[in-house]
Motif scaffolding. Structure first.
Motif, PDB file in Angstrom:
ATOM      1  N   PRO A 126       0.851  -1.192   0.000  1.00  0.00           N
ATOM      2  CA  PRO A 126       0.000   0.000   0.000  1.00  0.00           C
ATOM      3  C   PRO A 126       0.887   1.242   0.000  1.00  0.00           C
ATOM      4  N   PRO A 127       0.340   2.416  -0.403  1.00  0.00           N
ATOM      5  CA  PRO A 127       1.172   3.625  -0.391  1.00  0.00           C
ATOM      6  C   PRO A 127       1.707   3.894   1.013  1.00  0.00           C
ATOM      7  N   SER A 128       2.928   4.397   1.092  1.00  0.00           N
ATOM      8  CA  SER A 128       3.585   4.553   2.398  1.00  0.00           C
ATOM      9  C   SER A 128       2.807   5.465   3.337  1.00  0.00           C
ATOM     10  N   TYR A 129       2.160   6.513   2.808  1.00  0.00           N
ATOM     11  CA  TYR A 129       1.461   7.425   3.726  1.00  0.00           C
ATOM     12  C   TYR A 129       0.280   6.731   4.403  1.00  0.00           C
ATOM     13  N   VAL A 130      -0.289   5.734   3.760  1.00  0.00           N
ATOM     14  CA  VAL A 130      -1.398   4.988   4.363  1.00  0.00           C
ATOM     15  C   VAL A 130      -0.894   4.205   5.572  1.00  0.00           C
ATOM     16  N   LYS A 131       0.262   3.547   5.391  1.00  0.00           N
ATOM     17  CA  LYS A 131       0.850   2.796   6.512  1.00  0.00           C
ATOM     18  C   LYS A 131       1.289   3.732   7.624  1.00  0.00           C
ATOM     19  N   GLU A 132       1.819   4.891   7.237  1.00  0.00           N
ATOM     20  CA  GLU A 132       2.284   5.856   8.229  1.00  0.00           C
ATOM     21  C   GLU A 132       1.128   6.403   9.065  1.00  0.00           C
ATOM     22  N   ALA A 171      -1.768   4.586  16.163  1.00  0.00           N
ATOM     23  CA  ALA A 171      -1.523   3.612  17.228  1.00  0.00           C
ATOM     24  C   ALA A 171      -1.138   4.285  18.534  1.00  0.00           C
ATOM     25  N   ALA A 172      -0.555   5.496  18.422  1.00  0.00           N
ATOM     26  CA  ALA A 172      -0.090   6.195  19.622  1.00  0.00           C
ATOM     27  C   ALA A 172      -1.175   7.008  20.321  1.00  0.00           C
ATOM     28  N   ILE A 173      -2.348   7.112  19.718  1.00  0.00           N
ATOM     29  CA  ILE A 173      -3.397   7.961  20.304  1.00  0.00           C
ATOM     30  C   ILE A 173      -4.393   7.116  21.087  1.00  0.00           C
ATOM     31  N   ALA A 204     -21.936  12.643  24.452  1.00  0.00           N
ATOM     32  CA  ALA A 204     -21.022  13.457  23.641  1.00  0.00           C
ATOM     33  C   ALA A 204     -21.389  14.936  23.725  1.00  0.00           C
ATOM     34  N   THR A 205     -22.689  15.205  23.813  1.00  0.00           N
ATOM     35  CA  THR A 205     -23.155  16.594  23.826  1.00  0.00           C
ATOM     36  C   THR A 205     -23.019  17.247  25.194  1.00  0.00           C
ATOM     37  N   TYR A 206     -23.392  16.522  26.249  1.00  0.00           N
ATOM     38  CA  TYR A 206     -23.541  17.170  27.557  1.00  0.00           C
ATOM     39  C   TYR A 206     -22.544  16.756  28.632  1.00  0.00           C
ATOM     40  N   SER A 207     -21.951  15.556  28.502  1.00  0.00           N
ATOM     41  CA  SER A 207     -21.275  15.068  29.705  1.00  0.00           C
ATOM     42  C   SER A 207     -19.913  15.700  29.919  1.00  0.00           C
ATOM     43  N   LYS A 208     -19.652  15.991  31.215  1.00  0.00           N
ATOM     44  CA  LYS A 208     -18.305  16.403  31.605  1.00  0.00           C
ATOM     45  C   LYS A 208     -17.581  15.168  32.128  1.00  0.00           C
ATOM     46  N   VAL A 209     -18.347  14.272  32.721  1.00  0.00           N
ATOM     47  CA  VAL A 209     -17.772  13.017  33.208  1.00  0.00           C
ATOM     48  C   VAL A 209     -18.630  11.870  32.685  1.00  0.00           C
ATOM     49  N   ASN A 210     -18.008  11.022  31.881  1.00  0.00           N
ATOM     50  CA  ASN A 210     -18.769   9.966  31.207  1.00  0.00           C
ATOM     51  C   ASN A 210     -18.528   8.603  31.847  1.00  0.00           C
ATOM     52  N   LEU A 211     -19.508   8.189  32.682  1.00  0.00           N
ATOM     53  CA  LEU A 211     -19.415   6.844  33.257  1.00  0.00           C
ATOM     54  C   LEU A 211     -20.514   5.975  32.621  1.00  0.00           C
ATOM     55  N   GLY A 212     -20.898   6.346  31.413  1.00  0.00           N
ATOM     56  CA  GLY A 212     -21.999   5.663  30.746  1.00  0.00           C
ATOM     57  C   GLY A 212     -21.568   4.439  29.953  1.00  0.00           C
ATOM     58  N   GLN A 213     -21.296   4.663  28.641  1.00  0.00           N
ATOM     59  CA  GLN A 213     -20.935   3.546  27.768  1.00  0.00           C
ATOM     60  C   GLN A 213     -19.716   2.797  28.308  1.00  0.00           C
ATOM     61  N   GLY A 214     -19.710   1.489  28.121  1.00  0.00           N
ATOM     62  CA  GLY A 214     -18.656   0.663  28.698  1.00  0.00           C
ATOM     63  C   GLY A 214     -17.376   0.638  27.895  1.00  0.00           C
ATOM     64  N   PHE A 215     -16.492   1.587  28.149  1.00  0.00           N
ATOM     65  CA  PHE A 215     -15.158   1.493  27.566  1.00  0.00           C
ATOM     66  C   PHE A 215     -14.188   2.212  28.497  1.00  0.00           C
ATOM     67  N   PRO A 216     -12.941   1.749  28.554  1.00  0.00           N
ATOM     68  CA  PRO A 216     -11.972   2.383  29.437  1.00  0.00           C
ATOM     69  C   PRO A 216     -11.574   3.764  28.910  1.00  0.00           C
ATOM     70  N   ASP A 217     -11.340   4.713  29.820  1.00  0.00           N
ATOM     71  CA  ASP A 217     -10.760   5.964  29.341  1.00  0.00           C
ATOM     72  C   ASP A 217      -9.265   6.014  29.676  1.00  0.00           C
ATOM     73  N   PHE A 218      -8.744   4.890  30.218  1.00  0.00           N
ATOM     74  CA  PHE A 218      -7.290   4.808  30.373  1.00  0.00           C
ATOM     75  C   PHE A 218      -6.744   4.071  29.154  1.00  0.00           C
ATOM     76  N   PRO A 219      -5.451   4.226  28.893  1.00  0.00           N
ATOM     77  CA  PRO A 219      -4.911   3.657  27.654  1.00  0.00           C
ATOM     78  C   PRO A 219      -4.911   2.125  27.655  1.00  0.00           C
ATOM     79  N   ALA A 220      -4.915   1.571  26.458  1.00  0.00           N
ATOM     80  CA  ALA A 220      -4.675   0.145  26.299  1.00  0.00           C
ATOM     81  C   ALA A 220      -3.229  -0.111  26.750  1.00  0.00           C
ATOM     82  N   PRO A 221      -2.924  -1.339  27.204  1.00  0.00           N
ATOM     83  CA  PRO A 221      -1.567  -1.588  27.717  1.00  0.00           C
ATOM     84  C   PRO A 221      -0.504  -1.380  26.643  1.00  0.00           C
ATOM     85  N   ASP A 222       0.653  -0.909  27.063  1.00  0.00           N
ATOM     86  CA  ASP A 222       1.752  -0.637  26.134  1.00  0.00           C
ATOM     87  C   ASP A 222       2.094  -1.842  25.266  1.00  0.00           C
TER      88      ASP A 222
END
Lengths: 451, 433
Positions: free
Chosen positions: A77-83, A89-91, B35-53
């Protein structure tokens, strides 16, 4: 290292057995222990278990075989797509759920690109659904709009999933073949046409939809405006939907133009147009596609989507959105990937055609897409000793894989039961392959007659 | 021009009947509200901390590895490295040999795994038992497959000493459960650990369900997406490991919940070939392939966990430990302001009784919305705190049975939970002043 875990689960199992006295009691009293297993498949999937890809991808998985079968790019695939994917991944938040019907930045990018192409306003939130590949879009469309009692017109040869999907929805596929104009002497995909009278006869009050695929897999035909108008007229006359599979929309070769049937008068309101990231950006493994159409149709696809898989992967959608912005900005520039890929593929197409001709084969030069069908009957290979029950092209491909180490796909895989005889002398080659793959194919084809 | 486009529209009913009654969806509405109103979202089930490194690094490695074929189709029923490591993992957990090619299939999240189960095995004429409260998709999926959902409730048995309820106090009545099985019963859906209550079904309770499945020759669709999130030393027991159950159970799992990466949408089913073969048929006729690179990275995540299994560094040990602390923090927080939490044994959800806050949101007689729906909508708009009404997890007929409860997700950064606490404290002060 698993000693601990063995104890862990065994403890659970030991204390959680069914009471032995109950088990023997239940065996005595319920007939189920002596009855055959009653849990069969549901009717909706009866007969839909076999699949040409499961058969042929296994056979061609051997790395010593030059694989021109499955429609799988082996180019990068074009490199910019992979990039873009690497950046994503970091966000952190992009590793969690996004909007079910499509990641906002992606649907916005899609609406911009397609507004430009279609010349009409497209609302990113109501007129677009992002799906797991174009395959997922086809499924959502059929499940949303097709049911028992409906008939769906399918043009042969067809991408093989159309038939089982229509059947799974309980409807009846009605086939109409593309026919070769010049007494079977076909040099180009443009030689394959629908007979307008024959097509008109296929429409009746039960016809819910027609599935159109342009550019066409496997022949590579790019339907002209006039041909699309014939289909459109019938759709309007019979109040029929059009499901337009346009995954190869950017892959059209010199002298041809991809026209969207949804842009014809009276067609936007009855057409769902399907596209694919995999085919647009040579990333089939990203499995992202989209359906675009009027809100009152797309909303039903969204209902199917929210009851089947709910949302598509976030990081891939974000990366795809970024790639689209890059190319959207240069849609007037020949370097835009939408145009540069088709230029790259055109030279591969021409090379492939030459090689096949030199081997004594008759390729049908495609006007679009990345497949080429070839009439192999000219080689007169005698396969009568092989399995009688299979069509000639299945036997030919298996023989070719075994003896020539080259794979392709038999065309009768893309036909309804009545037309298999018509197409069994053709096989399909995929040419979105890197030069070294085509070099290897060249060696095989040049040496074809020397064995 | 307007009349032309009206003419062009399809004049007959366009949508298929299978969509009848399944078009409403709580998430579409509540995600938008949050998405419109919440300042603190404890609703939908997903973590707001990062996935493990180690997981995001696996993705980065796959991308920088130079194998650009990872951007192309992989094996339709599951990327070989992933199905192999899943088979290895579950072999140990279930105590039986598994063939990665026939006993495991990868899906687009556990959601699509559930869809394949219902489409493959349930049709018109079939009844499917669903335990209430339930993850909301089970009911529409059964209906879309033409089946009839049959509901049986978990009933609260509050402790007599006035202590906080635990999810363990919500129980099935054995006679009531048995009465729901008929000759039309095709399957029962089990979700343990249970969303939204957090209940971890005990050995006895699973044994009860298993006995009925064997007796009536019924299948079990076992949604175990929160299998690693169990607290207080409790054990997650897999019903498929009970005698007589392997042959009739499809286990559903999720990388999103296992590895705190809900947006990757990688799930799986594990089960006997004679059931999975039908799920494969549905899969190959609906999505066919799942994204390759996500599967590659998840496979590497599982490889890591395989080598660290049972050790303190294992993510499957660390995550529940961290989440238990968050659970306890939120419980304290809610208790302090007068919302009565039900202590969950598992998952990252807890349900709280908001009866003491009812004065803020007056009851409206003959309202078409259950009370807790109105309460949560008011709360997100006026307090900026998002939660989900418990009646979202009940069938239409039973939506008004438990309208004083709302569900919170506590898979959140400490800062988020603190912010939630601030909102609650302020709210309480406003009430008392």
């Amino acid at each position: 290292m698993f000693l601990a875990s063995r104890n862990f689960c065994c403890r659970g199992i030991r204390t959680c057995q069914l009471r032995p006295d109950f088990l023997s009691r239940s065996i005595k009293h319920s007939a189920s222990a002596t009855m055959p297993f009653r849990h069969k498949n549901t009717r909706r999937i009866e007969g839909l278990d076999s699949n040409v890809w499961v058969e042929f991808t296994k056979v061609a998985a051997d790395p010593s075989i030059v694989n021109l079968g499955q429609g799988l790019p082996d180019i990068s695939p074009p490199s910019y797509v992979k990039e873009e994917l690497a950046k994503v991944a970091a966000i952190d938040r992009l590793n969690q759920y996004t909007r079910g019907f499509g990641h906002p930045s992606l649907v916005k990018a899609l609406s911009q690109v397609y507004e430009r192409v279609c010349g009409r306003k497209i609302d990113p939130f109501t007129d677009i659904l992002v799906t797991v590949g174009a395959y997922g879009s086809l499924f959502s469309t059929v499940q949303a709009l097709i049911e028992e009692g409906d008939e769906v017109i399918i043009i042969e040869p067809f991408y093989d999933c159309y038939e089982p999907m229509v059947k799974m929805a309980g409807a009846k596929p009605v086939f109409i073949p593309l026919r070769c104009k010049n007494d079977g002497n076909s040099a180009s995909s443009a030689d394959w046409v629908l007979d307008p009278a024959e097509l008109a006869n296929k429409f009746n009050s039960k016809t819910k939809a027609i599935i159109l695929n342009t550019p066409h897999n496997p022949i590579g035909k790019v339907f002209t405006r006039e041909e699309l108008q014939v289909i459109a007229d019938l759709c309007i006359k019979h109040d029929t939907l059009c499901i337009s599979d346009e995954v190869y929309e950017w892959l059209v070769y010199k002298g041809n133009k991809h026209i969207k049937i949804a842009t014809l008068p009276g067609m936007w309101e009855r057409t769902v147009t399907i596209g694919s990231a995999g085919k647009t950006y040579s990333v089939t493994g990203w499995k992202l596609g989209w359906s675009i159409g009027p809100e009152y149709l797309i909303k039903h696809l969204q209902v199917v989507h929210q009851n089947t898989l709910y949302t598509c992967p976030t990081p891939l959608q974000e990366a795809l959105a970024q790639a689209f912005w890059i190319d959207y900005k240069r849609m007037d520039d020949p370097d835009c990937y939408f145009y540069s890929l088709s230029r790259e593929l055109e030279s591969k197409r021409d090379r492939m055609a030459l090689l096949l001709k030199e081997a004594g084969l008759k390729p049908v030069i495609p006007d679009g897409g990345y497949f080429m069908i070839v009439d192999v009957s000219t080689l007169n290979v005698d396969l009568s000793d092989l399995d009688e029950k299979q069509p000639y092209d299945y036997k030919f491909v298996k023989w070719m894989i075994a003896s020539k180490k080259l794979s392709a796909i038999p065309l009768s895989a893309f036909c309804g039961p009545e037309t298999k005889k018509q197409f069994e002398k053709y096989i399909r080659f995929c040419f979105i392959k890197k030069d070294s793959t085509l070099d290897a194919a060249e060696v095989i084809l040049k040496n074809w007659n020397k064995q | 021009i307007l009349s032309l486009s009206l003419q062009a529209k399809m004049s007959r009913p366009v949508q298929a009947r299978r969509l009848e009654g399944i078009d409403k969806n709580i998430w579409v509405e509540f995600v938008k509200l949050a998405a419109t109103y919440s300042k603190v979202n404890l609703g939908q089930g997903f973590p707001d901390f990062p996935a493990p490194d180690f997981l995001t690094e696996a993705l980065t490695r796959a991308l920088s590895g130079g194998n650009h074929m990872l951007h192309q189709y992989t094996r339709a029923f599951g990327h070989p490295p992933l199905v192999k490591v899943l088979a290895q993992f579950f072999e140990k957990l279930l105590g039986r040999d598994l063939d990665p090619m026939t006993n495991v299939m990868v899906t687009v999240g556990a959601y699509q795994a559930l869809f394949c189960c219902f489409q493959a095995l349930v049709e018109e004429g079939d009844e499917v038992i669903i335990i209430e409260p339930f993850f909301d998709c089970y009911e529409p999926m059964v209906k879309m497959a033409g089946g009839t959902p049959v509901f049986v409730p978990l009933r609260p048995n509050p402790p007599k000493d006035g202590k906080l309820m635990s999810s363990a106090d919500w129980q099935l009545d054995p006679a009531e459960l048995a009465s729901k099985f008929s000759e039309r019963t095709k399957a029962i859906v089990l979700n343990s650990p249970n969303n939204p209550l957090g209940k971890v079904f005990s050995c006895r309770e699973l044994g009860l369900i298993a006995e009925l499945c064997v007796k009536h020759d019924v299948l079990c669709i076992s949604d175990e997406v929160y299998e690693w999130l169990v607290y207080d030393g409790k054990q997650h027991i897999r019903i498929a490991s009970l005698q007589g159950m392997w042959d009739r159970t499809v286990i559903v799992g999720s990388a999103g919940k296992t590895f705190s990466a809900t947006g990757w949408k990688v799930g799986w089913v594990v089960g006997p070939d004679r059931l999975l073969q039908h799920l494969r048929t549905v899969h190959q006729n609906s999505v066919y392939h799942c994204a390759t690179i996500a599967q590659e990275a998840v496979a590497q995540g599982f490889q890591r966990e395989l080598t660290l299994y049972g050790k303190p560094e294992s993510y499957f040990v660390q995550l529940p430990k961290e989440l238990q602390q968050k659970r306890d923090w939120l419980i304290q927080s809610l208790n302090a302001v007068g919302m009565k939490p039900i202590i969950p044994e598992g998952t990252y959800f807890l349900v709280a009784d908001i009866s003491q806050f009812k004065s803020d949101v007056p009851d409206v007689p003959n309202s078409d919305e259950p009370y807790d729906y109105r309460f949560t909508k008011w709360m997100v708009k006026n307090k900026g705190l998002a939660a989900i009404p418990l009646s979202a997890f009940y069938s239409e007929a039973h939506k008004n049975n438990y309208t004083n409860f709302i569900r919170f997700c506590f898979a959140k950064e400490d800062a988020t939970l603190k912010a939630a606490n601030d909102i609650l404290q302020k709210w309480k002060q406003e009430k008392t002043s």
